[in-house]
Design a protein around this motif. Structure first.
Motif, mmCIF file in Angstrom:
data_model
loop_
_atom_site.group_PDB
_atom_site.id
_atom_site.type_symbol
_atom_site.label_atom_id
_atom_site.label_comp_id
_atom_site.label_asym_id
_atom_site.label_seq_id
_atom_site.Cartn_x
_atom_site.Cartn_y
_atom_site.Cartn_z
ATOM 1 N N LEU A 213 55.753 107.211 43.269
ATOM 2 C CA LEU A 213 56.114 105.930 43.885
ATOM 3 C C LEU A 213 57.629 105.766 43.848
ATOM 4 O O LEU A 213 58.302 106.288 42.957
ATOM 5 C CB LEU A 213 55.444 104.773 43.136
ATOM 6 C CG LEU A 213 53.921 104.839 43.051
ATOM 7 C CD1 LEU A 213 53.371 103.690 42.213
ATOM 8 C CD2 LEU A 213 53.310 104.784 44.442
ATOM 9 N N GLN A 214 58.100 104.990 44.777
ATOM 10 C CA GLN A 214 59.543 104.814 44.902
ATOM 11 C C GLN A 214 59.929 103.392 44.504
ATOM 12 O O GLN A 214 59.208 102.448 44.826
ATOM 13 C CB GLN A 214 59.861 105.034 46.383
ATOM 14 C CG GLN A 214 61.285 105.325 46.698
ATOM 15 C CD GLN A 214 61.413 105.676 48.174
ATOM 16 O OE1 GLN A 214 60.748 106.586 48.680
ATOM 17 N NE2 GLN A 214 62.244 104.929 48.858
ATOM 18 N N VAL A 215 61.046 103.261 43.781
ATOM 19 C CA VAL A 215 61.569 101.903 43.536
ATOM 20 C C VAL A 215 62.958 101.821 44.153
ATOM 21 O O VAL A 215 63.638 102.839 44.328
ATOM 22 C CB VAL A 215 61.624 101.538 42.033
ATOM 23 C CG1 VAL A 215 60.255 101.558 41.408
ATOM 24 C CG2 VAL A 215 62.571 102.441 41.273
ATOM 25 N N ALA A 216 63.381 100.588 44.472
ATOM 26 C CA ALA A 216 64.619 100.419 45.249
ATOM 27 C C ALA A 216 65.866 100.801 44.455
ATOM 28 O O ALA A 216 66.717 101.538 44.931
ATOM 29 C CB ALA A 216 64.719 98.966 45.733
ATOM 30 N N ASP A 217 65.970 100.299 43.228
ATOM 31 C CA ASP A 217 67.175 100.543 42.428
ATOM 32 C C ASP A 217 66.722 100.985 41.029
ATOM 33 O O ASP A 217 66.502 100.162 40.132
ATOM 34 C CB ASP A 217 67.996 99.237 42.372
ATOM 35 C CG ASP A 217 69.296 99.393 41.587
ATOM 36 O OD1 ASP A 217 69.429 100.395 40.857
ATOM 37 O OD2 ASP A 217 70.159 98.511 41.694
ATOM 38 N N GLY A 218 66.569 102.300 40.887
ATOM 39 C CA GLY A 218 65.970 102.859 39.671
ATOM 40 C C GLY A 218 66.698 102.473 38.399
ATOM 41 O O GLY A 218 66.065 102.107 37.395
ATOM 42 N N ASN A 219 68.048 102.529 38.416
ATOM 43 C CA ASN A 219 68.805 102.221 37.192
ATOM 44 C C ASN A 219 68.607 100.778 36.763
ATOM 45 O O ASN A 219 68.321 100.478 35.612
ATOM 46 C CB ASN A 219 70.299 102.483 37.396
ATOM 47 C CG ASN A 219 70.563 103.961 37.454
ATOM 48 O OD1 ASN A 219 69.748 104.758 36.971
ATOM 49 N ND2 ASN A 219 71.660 104.347 38.073
ATOM 50 N N ARG A 220 68.775 99.907 37.746
ATOM 51 C CA ARG A 220 68.623 98.474 37.455
ATOM 52 C C ARG A 220 67.192 98.175 36.994
ATOM 53 O O ARG A 220 66.957 97.434 36.045
ATOM 54 C CB ARG A 220 68.969 97.687 38.732
ATOM 55 C CG ARG A 220 68.674 96.207 38.678
ATOM 56 C CD ARG A 220 69.809 95.424 38.055
ATOM 57 N NE ARG A 220 69.540 93.988 38.048
ATOM 58 C CZ ARG A 220 69.556 93.234 36.969
ATOM 59 N NH1 ARG A 220 69.829 93.760 35.787
ATOM 60 N NH2 ARG A 220 69.319 91.936 37.036
ATOM 61 N N PHE A 221 66.242 98.798 37.669
ATOM 62 C CA PHE A 221 64.828 98.586 37.350
ATOM 63 C C PHE A 221 64.545 98.980 35.890
ATOM 64 O O PHE A 221 63.958 98.208 35.123
ATOM 65 C CB PHE A 221 63.980 99.420 38.325
ATOM 66 C CG PHE A 221 62.493 99.329 38.102
ATOM 67 C CD1 PHE A 221 61.793 98.166 38.379
ATOM 68 C CD2 PHE A 221 61.773 100.425 37.620
ATOM 69 C CE1 PHE A 221 60.420 98.098 38.182
ATOM 70 C CE2 PHE A 221 60.403 100.362 37.421
ATOM 71 C CZ PHE A 221 59.733 99.195 37.707
ATOM 72 N N MET A 222 65.029 100.150 35.487
ATOM 73 C CA MET A 222 64.779 100.625 34.116
ATOM 74 C C MET A 222 65.431 99.700 33.083
ATOM 75 O O MET A 222 64.866 99.405 32.029
ATOM 76 C CB MET A 222 65.322 102.048 33.927
ATOM 77 C CG MET A 222 64.464 103.124 34.556
ATOM 78 S SD MET A 222 62.720 102.953 34.190
ATOM 79 C CE MET A 222 62.734 103.173 32.419
ATOM 80 N N GLN A 223 66.631 99.242 33.446
ATOM 81 C CA GLN A 223 67.360 98.341 32.541
ATOM 82 C C GLN A 223 66.562 97.034 32.339
ATOM 83 O O GLN A 223 66.365 96.575 31.219
ATOM 84 C CB GLN A 223 68.686 98.040 33.247
ATOM 85 C CG GLN A 223 69.785 97.508 32.423
ATOM 86 C CD GLN A 223 70.981 97.214 33.361
ATOM 87 O OE1 GLN A 223 70.808 96.771 34.496
ATOM 88 N NE2 GLN A 223 72.156 97.468 32.864
ATOM 89 N N VAL A 224 66.083 96.480 33.453
ATOM 90 C CA VAL A 224 65.340 95.211 33.363
ATOM 91 C C VAL A 224 64.026 95.404 32.603
ATOM 92 O O VAL A 224 63.661 94.583 31.751
ATOM 93 C CB VAL A 224 65.049 94.654 34.782
ATOM 94 C CG1 VAL A 224 64.237 93.383 34.694
ATOM 95 C CG2 VAL A 224 66.326 94.388 35.538
ATOM 96 N N VAL A 225 63.358 96.516 32.890
ATOM 97 C CA VAL A 225 62.076 96.766 32.210
ATOM 98 C C VAL A 225 62.309 96.888 30.696
ATOM 99 O O VAL A 225 61.556 96.310 29.892
ATOM 100 C CB VAL A 225 61.384 98.039 32.776
ATOM 101 C CG1 VAL A 225 60.216 98.463 31.906
ATOM 102 C CG2 VAL A 225 60.901 97.786 34.202
ATOM 103 N N THR A 226 63.368 97.585 30.297
ATOM 104 C CA THR A 226 63.655 97.741 28.863
ATOM 105 C C THR A 226 63.937 96.384 28.215
ATOM 106 O O THR A 226 63.442 96.089 27.116
ATOM 107 C CB THR A 226 64.872 98.678 28.664
ATOM 108 O OG1 THR A 226 64.615 99.879 29.385
ATOM 109 C CG2 THR A 226 65.099 99.022 27.211
ATOM 110 N N THR A 227 64.700 95.555 28.910
ATOM 111 C CA THR A 227 64.986 94.215 28.367
ATOM 112 C C THR A 227 63.686 93.429 28.185
ATOM 113 O O THR A 227 63.473 92.767 27.162
ATOM 114 C CB THR A 227 65.914 93.441 29.341
ATOM 115 O OG1 THR A 227 67.041 94.252 29.610
ATOM 116 C CG2 THR A 227 66.356 92.111 28.771
#
Ligand code: SF4
Length: 609
Positions: A213-227
């Protein structure tokens, strides 16, 4: 696409064929996915007057756009159909891994229509779709079905990666109490859906996929998920969920008089037998989580008893309330047995517990005798309950009539007032006299009185985001509307609602946008939730429900709680309902006003006549 796949798999069982369709991007934007998209497509294609057990009824399995992406708790797949129990729209939330696997196979949506001539299993392995004859599976429990299917694959690795949803004997026998079970033992809430699947001669659906699956902004997405994971892990209530699952609610509900006993007539028995620490000592609990969930609230356990031996899900709050205390049973091993048997037979634990409590009250009132029933179904008789469950799902003896559900049973004996349910579905085990907002939600919920469609207890009982007295009605109509809309949009995104005990809805918005490449604000998403709620309401109005169904059994309105912490409380539903209608933009009959539909960008004809 980001998050979404944009593809729907449609299987016609009558013709034994399938086709793959592109999903209109406009619909994805308007209804997001999951529950919203599923409800939109179902209400567009199926008449509200359809017989739930006819081939014209459909089953829509719909995974949200965040499912499978690694978004925190992005695991939920919703199943939409017309319920064989209520006659209204049914929506069941499937947890575990099935929803993510459907996405990995390349589909947001699976629509099943028609009826197979003989029992079949659908297998979806990426784009390979197959209908396998299922005669050797028919009559087996859900656990046996999953084991046999995986054995027949002949490849342990492939078996590990394949996820199933199936019906048990209850669904095959078209019992209105039947539900679905996925990932071996997870009940898919919503009685009546199992019978719809059974009516299609569909025993199970197996899915496995390898698409990424594809996400729009992988870096930002991972950062938000970790938070979000860190935030969630530090919240005290999610820690309780991690330790004992939803059973941690038992003690809290008990203290406020919310936990019902003996068909909602008494405050519960002393708690020591069913408290959280008792659960830990009764079972060796093992944790399991849904896809991408750090909480892992699902607790597995083994039961060894002279009447039953098995592995499955340890008792949840719902099982302890519905199959336990509300039937006068506080022995955790018995509740565990009953809960696992419901899973194996494919019976919804809430609707089944409500039906058993109904018959137990009829026995107590001497409307029917244990001799006539041929089972001694009195409050507190766990052995009889286990025996009734065994018989109910095989449609043998008197239990055949139990399988019709509590309302049908109470009516058969000329005592409909003994049934504690709304729109034909038994109440989740929350006494609405002692938690007023939940009572209003039960009366107005599109899917029957189920707490999982508005988590008002987060504020009414747990005081997480605001502190509201459960026995008071001030602010409750707004609370109910907000939780109903929030739940609708979270179900559509494919997110579990339990983390709302540690997170605010606003916290999710950056995760949604970085995944989908959108610029939603929280209000935009809640607007979509409100639209979905109204769409579902319109279908139910056309299916025959009206204002008179937005109520609670008279017991809750006229009979004060007899004892316990909430002694003297009654439901004040009559005072709350007009304000709720007003907040929803509905007229006095509970119908959305034309200007409300227009403001929500919903056509009056968006739901079939
Ligand atoms: S909180 Fe529980 S039900 Fe929700 S996603 Fe996590 S494990 Fe599943």
């Amino acid at each position: 696409m980001n998050g979404w796949i944009g593809r729907c798999l449609r299987i016609n069982l009558t013709e034994g064929r399938h086709n793959i369709e592109e999903i209109d991007p406009g619909l994805l934007e308007k209804f997001i996915g999951g529950r919203g998209l599923g409800a939109r497509i179902f209400t567009d294609e199926v008449s509200p007057q359809v017989d739930p057990l006819s081939p014209e009824n459909k089953l829509v399995f719909s995974s949200g756009p965040l499912v499978g992406t690694g978004a925190i708790t992005g695991a939920s797949c919703n199943v939409i159909t017309k319920s064989a129990l209520t006659g209204g729209l049914a929506c069941a939330k499937m947890r575990g891994h099935f929803g993510a696997e459907l996405k990995f196979a390349g589909f947001d949506l699976l629509i099943v229509e028609g009826k197979a001539e003989m029992p079949v299993i659908i297998s979806i392995m990426d784009d390979k779709v197959k209908l396998t004859p299922a005669l050797e599976y028919w009559g087996r429990t859900t656990v046996e079905t999953e084991e046999l299917f995986k054995n027949n694959l002949g490849d342990p690795w492939s078996a590990r990666e394949t996820y199933l949803v199936s019906i048990g004997p209850a669904g095959e026998k078209l019992l209105p109490l039947a539900n679905l079970i996925n990932d071996r033992f997870l009940p898919v809430g919503g009685a009546g859906i199992g019978a719809v699947m059974g009516s299609k001669n569909l025993k199970a659906i197996a899915v496995k996929g390898r698409h990424s699956l594809q996400v729009a902004d992988g870096n930002r997405f991972m950062q938000v998920v970790t938070t979000l994971i860190n935030k969630l892990n530090s919240a005290p209530l999610t820690q309780s969920m991690s330790q004992t699952g939803t059973a941690f609610l038992v003690g809290l509900c008990y203290q406020k008089g919310i936990l019902p006993q003996n068909n909602f007539r008494r405050a519960p028995l002393p708690l020591r037998n069913i408290a959280t620490d008792a659960l830990n000592s009764a079972f060796a609990l093992r944790s399991r989580g849904c896809f991408a969930c750090p909480i892992a609230c699902i607790k597995k356990a083994d039961v060894k008893h002279s009447a039953y031996e098995g592995k499955g899900m340890a008792p949840t709050y719902l099982a302890i309330g519905s199959l336990g205390v509300n039937c006068g049973i506080t022995d955790l091993t018995t509740i565990g047995m009953a809960s696992m048997m419901c899973g194996e037979m494919g019976l919804d634990p809430v609707a089944t517990g409500g039906t058993l409590a109904t018959i137990m009250e009829l026995v107590e009132k001497k409307v029917v005798t244990p001799e006539e029933l041929k089972i001694d179904l009195r409050f507190g008789n766990g052995e009889a309950m286990v025996e009734a469950l065994r018989l109910m799902a095989t449609k043998k003896g008197y239990a055949r009539r139990l399988g019709q559900g509590g309302l049908a049973l109470a009516k058969e004996f000329g005592r409909p007032e003994v049934f504690m349910g709304v729109k034909g579905h038994s109440l989740s085990p929350f006494d609405p006299r002692a938690i007023q907002g939940m009572g209003l939600h039960f009366a107005t919920c599109n899917y029957g009185p189920h707490h999982l469609f508005a988590y008002t207890f987060i504020d009414e009982l747990l005081n997480v985001h605001q502190s509201l007295d459960p026995w008071e009605i001030g602010g409750k109509p707004l609370l109910v509307k907000e939780y109903q809309d929030t739940t609708a949009v979270m179900d559509s995104l494919g997110l579990c609602n339990w983390p709302l005990m540690g997170l605010k809805f606003n916290n999710y918005v950056p995760m949604v946008n970085s995944c989908l490449g959108t610029n939603y604000k929280a209000d935009d998403l809640l607007f979509i939730g409100e639209k979905i709620w109204n769409l579902e309401r319109m279908f139910n109005l056309k299916a025959g429900f009206d204002r008179t169904h937005d109520t609670l059994p008279e017991r809750f309105i006229k009979e004060p709680v007899p004892d316990g912490p909430a002694e003297g409380q009654v439901s004040r539903i009559g005072e709350m309902l007009p304000e709720y209608y007003h907040l929803r933009g509905w007229n006095e009959q509970g119908e959305p006003r034309p200007e409300t539909l227009q403001a929500l960008n919903l056509e009056v004809g968006e739901c079939q006549e």
